[in-house]
Each structure stands twice: as C-alpha cells, then as structure tokens.
Design a protein around this motif. Structure first.
Motif, mmCIF file in Angstrom:
data_model
loop_
_atom_site.group_PDB
_atom_site.id
_atom_site.type_symbol
_atom_site.label_atom_id
_atom_site.label_comp_id
_atom_site.label_asym_id
_atom_site.label_seq_id
_atom_site.Cartn_x
_atom_site.Cartn_y
_atom_site.Cartn_z
ATOM 1 N N UNK A 1 44.011 36.207 33.012
ATOM 2 C CA UNK A 1 43.484 37.533 32.667
ATOM 3 C C UNK A 1 43.754 38.553 33.772
ATOM 4 N N UNK A 2 43.653 38.108 35.012
ATOM 5 C CA UNK A 2 43.845 39.020 36.147
ATOM 6 C C UNK A 2 44.905 38.441 37.081
ATOM 7 N N UNK A 3 46.169 38.629 36.752
ATOM 8 C CA UNK A 3 47.241 37.968 37.521
ATOM 9 C C UNK A 3 47.353 38.420 38.969
ATOM 10 N N UNK A 4 46.725 39.560 39.308
ATOM 11 C CA UNK A 4 46.873 40.063 40.675
ATOM 12 C C UNK A 4 45.756 39.611 41.610
ATOM 13 N N UNK A 5 44.771 38.920 41.079
ATOM 14 C CA UNK A 5 43.668 38.478 41.930
ATOM 15 C C UNK A 5 44.034 37.186 42.636
ATOM 16 N N UNK B 1 35.989 42.392 33.265
ATOM 17 C CA UNK B 1 36.757 43.612 32.946
ATOM 18 C C UNK B 1 35.849 44.835 32.969
ATOM 19 N N UNK C 1 44.759 47.677 41.047
ATOM 20 C CA UNK C 1 45.780 46.640 40.920
ATOM 21 C C UNK C 1 45.144 45.276 40.682
ATOM 22 N N UNK C 2 44.062 44.999 41.427
ATOM 23 C CA UNK C 2 43.387 43.699 41.294
ATOM 24 C C UNK C 2 42.841 43.512 39.884
ATOM 25 N N UNK D 1 43.957 44.937 37.212
ATOM 26 C CA UNK D 1 44.957 45.148 36.163
ATOM 27 C C UNK D 1 45.336 43.838 35.479
ATOM 28 N N UNK D 2 45.595 43.940 34.195
ATOM 29 C CA UNK D 2 46.023 42.756 33.462
ATOM 30 C C UNK D 2 47.532 42.572 33.568
#
Lengths: 93, 287
Positions: free
Chosen positions: A10-14, A72, B110-111, B113-114
C-alpha cells in the motif's frame, strides 16, 4: 498478525522495521523522528496504530485492509495540516 | 535582534505555527529534551508540528546584537543551519525554514504516496504543477490580500525612493514605468490623492497627500484587471529581488517584499529556485 507485505504494497515508499514475532511495526518517515507505529493485539485480535507523539487516541481496526485505509486517512490529515502550517495565510483549523 | 523580535517575525511569516518561547516550553513534556539548549544561555523558540514530537527549534545567543542563530527540525540532521544574526540573515533564516518545512512536507507526501513516482508540493502546500486555471483560481481567492499587498509594496517602494536609496533602475528617464504604475494604482485605490506636481516624475512620495477619507477597494478600480494587478505585483517582486540582491532597501521594504513573495508563492505564481533567497521562477497567469 500484522502483514508487513500488505503495508509495503500500500505504501511502497515507507521503510518498515518489524519486531519478532511480528506484533509491532515501526515505520520511519525519512530521516525524521516521526514514526508510524502499528501494533497487533492478540487479546482481541485487532490492530492499533498512531503517529509517534500524536496525542490523538490510538486507532483500532480489525483487518489489515481497514488498517491500510485508516493509515491513509491519518496521512491525509497530517499532510493537510502540514499544508496549513506552511501557508502564509492565517486560517482557523 | 532579540527573541521577541524573532518571535514577531516568525509569527508573521508562519501564522499557523504556534511559536513558543522557552518559558512556555517547560510545560510541554515532549520538548523538555530541548531544555539543555535553554540552560546553555542561548534562547530558543520552538514550534511543534501537528501535535507530534517533531519540532522546529531556533536558537540564538541572547547576549549580543549580532547574535548568531541556528535552527533544526528534530531528527533532520541536515537541517541544522547557522546564520550570522544580521537582519539579512534573519530573512535568510525565514527562507531556509520555509524550504526545510517544504522538504519535510514532501517527505511525508512521498512516504504516504501509493506510487513510488515523485510527488511534490510547492512552497505553501499548493501543488505547483497546477493548471493555469487553478493558479487563476488561487489568485482570485487571494484577491483582497492581493490588493493590500500591492498597496503595501507600492507605498514602500515609493517611500524607499523618497529616501534616496538607489532603487530606481531608470533614474535618468523622465519616469520609471514601474513607479508610474505604482502611483497610478495607489491613486486608483484612493491611497494617495493627485500629485501636486503633474510632471510625472514620481520619485518623491512626499509629493502626494495621503488620502484617509477613501477606503481602498478594488471595486473602485475597474480599469485594473486581475491580470494587471498580478503583473504589477510580479514586477514589484522582481524589483524587490533585485534590490535584495544589491542590499539596497529598508527593513520595511524588505518585510513588504517577503510578504509579497509569500503571497505569490501561495498562489502558485512564483517558486523558489534551488533554495536560494533571491532566485525565484515566475509563471504566467492568463485570465
């Protein structure tokens, strides 16, 4: 149990750090001290999470899908607040 | 510059952040960790970000007039920055702070963001890649403040000219078109009455009588389209940046100029380039 893969999807940047066994996820935001904490409670088979330092009540959910949705919403609220704080225009919350 | 003055500027520039002086901070458990700096003899102002433990801390040496400052956003080691305490340095601090907050906001965006592709906010939370229609909408929403800002900027610019600062770019010309437009605008909104001298050499604001019996109102200036107003403010902002680069302006003009840039930035009309305090990129807004 917490499914880190679902959060990661769901949150690829975390960046996610998990404990063993996986009852807690700590998600750091960039290089800041802000951490999104997610816990799994065996007793009532539910999750709760909060943004570190955020004094609002913890958010309890029952499924991973609900958890993703709530995170979200929390992020949306946090980003809206950041936009407001950055604004040079005074406005009432 | 002392702590009170610093607080005043910070509150003016970031009205939605709650700035606190150290005395108040003792009551906030999450900021007790910062106390060491206060005990060190330096003074600091701190703002919490949205109820979290994340804080912006600005520290100054209280004992000298040209006190240096430094600031940091907690956890962001890269953002520890030092200045030399001069008035110019204070405005550099504001610019750096705004840019650091923006960096942080973009980090969160950014964090959350999907998508792994890059998403960015502009200086004040508007998406900078907004369509021209959105920018126009932004400006319309800011209309009253736009007029007030032009008034302030134009008056200050003319006052600085009156102080014989070398602001005018076309001193040898009969009239600097920008001065003329400023004066016309001020007359049209009722801020000044007609000049005593009609030769249109407008370098002295003292030639005008301040008008107090007419409320400034954009409704009274049908000749000034939104486009005209934006163009005038953009030109004033450009002139301000040129003066800022040359260090030829008064403190009041500096304040008006920073306010102008903040407004234009908020409307998505200009954008800071590469973290510099004087390089802005301006975009066109078509009606």
């Amino acid at each position: 149990m917490i499914d880190p893969g679902k959060i990661k999807a769901a949150f690829p940047n975390l960046s996610i750090e998990e404990t063993e066994p996986c009852t807690e996820l700590a998600i750091k935001i960039g290089t800041t001290d802000l951490v999104l904490c997610i816990y799994y409670k065996d007793s009532n088979d539910s999750f709760y999470f909060f943004l570190c330092g955020n004094d609002r009540p913890y958010v309890y959910v029952n499924t991973m899908d609900e958890l993703v949705e709530e995170i979200e919403d929390e992020f949306d609220e946090y980003i809206d607040e950041l936009k407001r704080l950055l604004s040079g225009k005074q406005n009432v919350r | 510059m002392n702590q009170e003055e610093l607080l005043k500027v910070l509150k003016q520039q970031f009205p939605n952040l709650e700035w606190k002086a150290p005395r108040d901070l003792i009551l906030i458990p999450s900021i007790v960790l910062q106390k060491g700096w206060v005990d060190n003899g330096s003074c600091s102002v701190i703002s919490q970000i949205h109820r979290t433990e994340l804080t912006i801390t600005i520290m100054m040496e209280p004992t000298s007039e040209d006190a240096p400052w430094c600031f940091m956003i907690s956890g962001e080691r890269e953002h520890v920055t030092r200045g030399d305490g001069t008035a110019k340095s204070l405005y550099d601090l504001i610019v750096l702070l705004r840019s650091s907050l923006l960096d942080y906001a973009n980090l969160v965006v950014q964090a959350a963001s999907k998508s792994s592709s890059k998403v960015e906010l502009d200086e004040t939370g508007f998406y900078f890649d907004a369509t021209p229609e959105h920018r126009l909408e932004n400006v319309k929403n800011l209309d009253t403040r736009l007029v007030e800002c032009i008034e302030l900027m134009a008056m200050q610019y003319m006052t600085d000219l009156d102080n014989n600062l070398e602001l005018s770019i076309d001193e040898d010309n009969i009239s600097d078109p920008l001065e003329l437009r400023c004066v016309n605008f001020l007359m049209d909104v009722g801020k000044v009455t007609k000049p005593l001298n009609k030769d249109y050499r407008w370098s002295k604001i003292s030639r005008f009588h301040q008008s107090s019996d007419k409320e400034p109102a954009i409704l009274d200036t049908p000749d000034w389209s939104l486009q005209d107003r934006i163009t005038l403010l953009k030109d004033l902002a450009r002139r301000f940046l040129k003066c800022k680069a040359n260090h030829t302006m008064t403190h009041d003009f500096m304040c008006a100029g920073e306010q102008t840039l903040a407004l234009l930035t908020e409307a998505g009309i200009c954008k800071l380039v590469n973290g510099s305090s004087v390089f802005y990129e301006f975009v066109e807004v078509d009606e």
